[in-house]
Design an enzyme around this catalytic site. Structure first.
Site, PDB file in Angstrom:
ATOM      1  N   CYS A   1     -16.371 -17.990 -12.294  1.00 41.21           N
ATOM      2  CA  CYS A   1     -15.659 -16.717 -12.384  1.00 41.21           C
ATOM      3  C   CYS A   1     -16.428 -15.563 -11.741  1.00 41.21           C
ATOM      4  CB  CYS A   1     -15.361 -16.396 -13.843  1.00 41.21           C
ATOM      5  SG  CYS A   1     -14.481 -17.740 -14.695  1.00 41.21           S
TER       6      CYS A   1
ATOM      7  N   HIS B   1     -13.506  -9.412 -14.567  1.00 37.09           N
ATOM      8  CA  HIS B   1     -12.919 -10.748 -14.541  1.00 37.09           C
ATOM      9  C   HIS B   1     -11.856 -10.832 -15.618  1.00 37.09           C
ATOM     10  CE1 HIS B   1     -12.237 -14.942 -14.917  1.00 37.09           C
ATOM     11  NE2 HIS B   1     -13.037 -15.117 -15.958  1.00 37.09           N
TER      12      HIS B   1
ATOM     13  N   ASN C   1      -6.290 -16.612 -16.773  1.00 36.30           N
ATOM     14  CA  ASN C   1      -7.644 -16.672 -16.225  1.00 36.30           C
ATOM     15  C   ASN C   1      -7.615 -17.541 -14.971  1.00 36.30           C
ATOM     16  OD1 ASN C   1     -10.312 -17.250 -15.590  1.00 36.30           O
ATOM     17  ND2 ASN C   1     -10.955 -17.559 -17.716  1.00 36.30           N
TER      18      ASN C   1
END
Length: 333
Positions: free
Chosen positions: A122, A258, A289
């Site tokens: 990420c 993020h 996500n």
């Protein structure tokens, strides 16, 4: 002794264009609830996620990247032939070699651009952005294409109540090129490998190949440990990035963390004491996500909807498996 000729780069670099691609299929929480014992209310309260996009067979890592990249190149006002390097961050391209970046560079029509993949989870977009800035300043590339792309639906255990609702698919891309003034700040980045077990693949590929396990490898995480680390440690990293850029929270226009979990985002906003005037990306609600793709996708949406505008000062921070992280301040294209 021979002297090496100095590089002819540029004094600064900036993001010149951004593009995104979300798969056609929208997957609401109701679909996730078919395989786990939970509720829509629980998923929303724990993560903020209402829906996510899942790729079909044609929406490969390369195909999604090319769609997002085409938009970023057009937004930057250049041609694909001017791209000198292609950097792709992904953990869901299942061919060990060759790098998917080489296919993307070829299909976009670059003139034999340098191309490589990176695996930084990420935080991968932040890593790629930092490398791109270095290439432009050093002079090894005039324009660099940075892509974050994932098909995490293929690495999701739909029976795991803790993670089944989290992940989505998509691609985000930016073009980085020369700038007459600083527009990408110093990067604060690093890793904490002693915590690598908190987010990981369930089993090695070899265990699946050799029949040791019959279930396809998936992503698993220790939710509470990740939450605590992200909220407390990453808020410190974000503050370090602001200090390194010489920017105060009162001078910040946009915050693009993020898109892991809206509770994490809310907690970071509170810890950083961001003013109400700062626009906060909340793309996680309808995108989930998407790991390396989450920051450029969120950036693209903020600009497309007018919630952020060209020239805004934005703090971006990515964090995840490794545990790795990268934060910097950028001027939006």
């Amino acid at each position: 002794m021979a002297k090496i000729k100095p590089s002819k780069g540029h004094p600064y670099a900036r993001i010149l264009g951004v593009g995104g691609y979300r798969p056609v299929r929208v997957v609401p929480n109701e679909v996730i609830l078919e395989t786990i014992d939970s509720s829509d209310e629980w998923i929303r309260s724990r993560s903020g996620i209402e829906s996510r996009h899942w790729a079909n067979d044609e929406e490969t890592v390369a195909a999604m990247s090319i769609e997002a990249s085409g938009k970023a190149i057009a937004d930057a006002g250049i041609s694909a032939g001017q791209i000198g390097a292609v950097v792709v961050s992904t953990v869901s391209h299942f061919k060990q070699t060759p790098a998917v970046a080489t296919e993307i560079a070829d299909r976009l029509g670059t003139h034999k651009a340098a191309a490589f993949d990176i695996s930084a989870g990420c935080a991968g977009f932040g890593y790629g952005l930092t490398l791109a800035k270095g290439m432009v300043v050093e002079g090894s590339a005039e324009y660099v294409l940075v892509i974050g792309v994932e098909r995490l639906s293929e690495l999701t255990d739909l029976e795991d109540r803790a993670t089944a609702f989290l992940f989505g698919d998509g691609a985000g891309a930016v073009v980085v090129g020369p700038s007459a003034e600083p527009a990408i700040g110093p990067t604060v980045w690093g890793s904490e490998g002693d915590k690598s077990d908190t987010i990981k693949q369930t089993v090695p590929w070899t265990d699946y190949r050799d029949g040791v396990v019959t279930r396809f490898p998936a992503i698993t995480q220790e939710g509470q440990a990740v939450f605590r680390w992200a909220v407390f440690e990453m808020a410190k990293v974000a503050k370090e990035a602001l200090d390194a850029a010489g920017i105060t929270v009162d001078e910040l226009d946009v915050f693009i963390p993020h898109q892991a979990n809206e509770r994490i985002i809310d907690s970071m906003v509170k810890t950083l004491k961001l003013p109400e005037s700062v626009t906060v990306a909340r793309d996680v609600r309808t995108t989930g996500n998407t790991s390396a793709a989450s920051i450029p996708l969120a950036m693209e949406r903020l600009l497309a909807t007018g919630e952020a505008k060209s020239g805004d000062t934005a703090l971006v921070i990515g964090f995840g498996a490794g545990l790795v992280y990268a934060a910097t301040v950028v001027t939006l294209p």
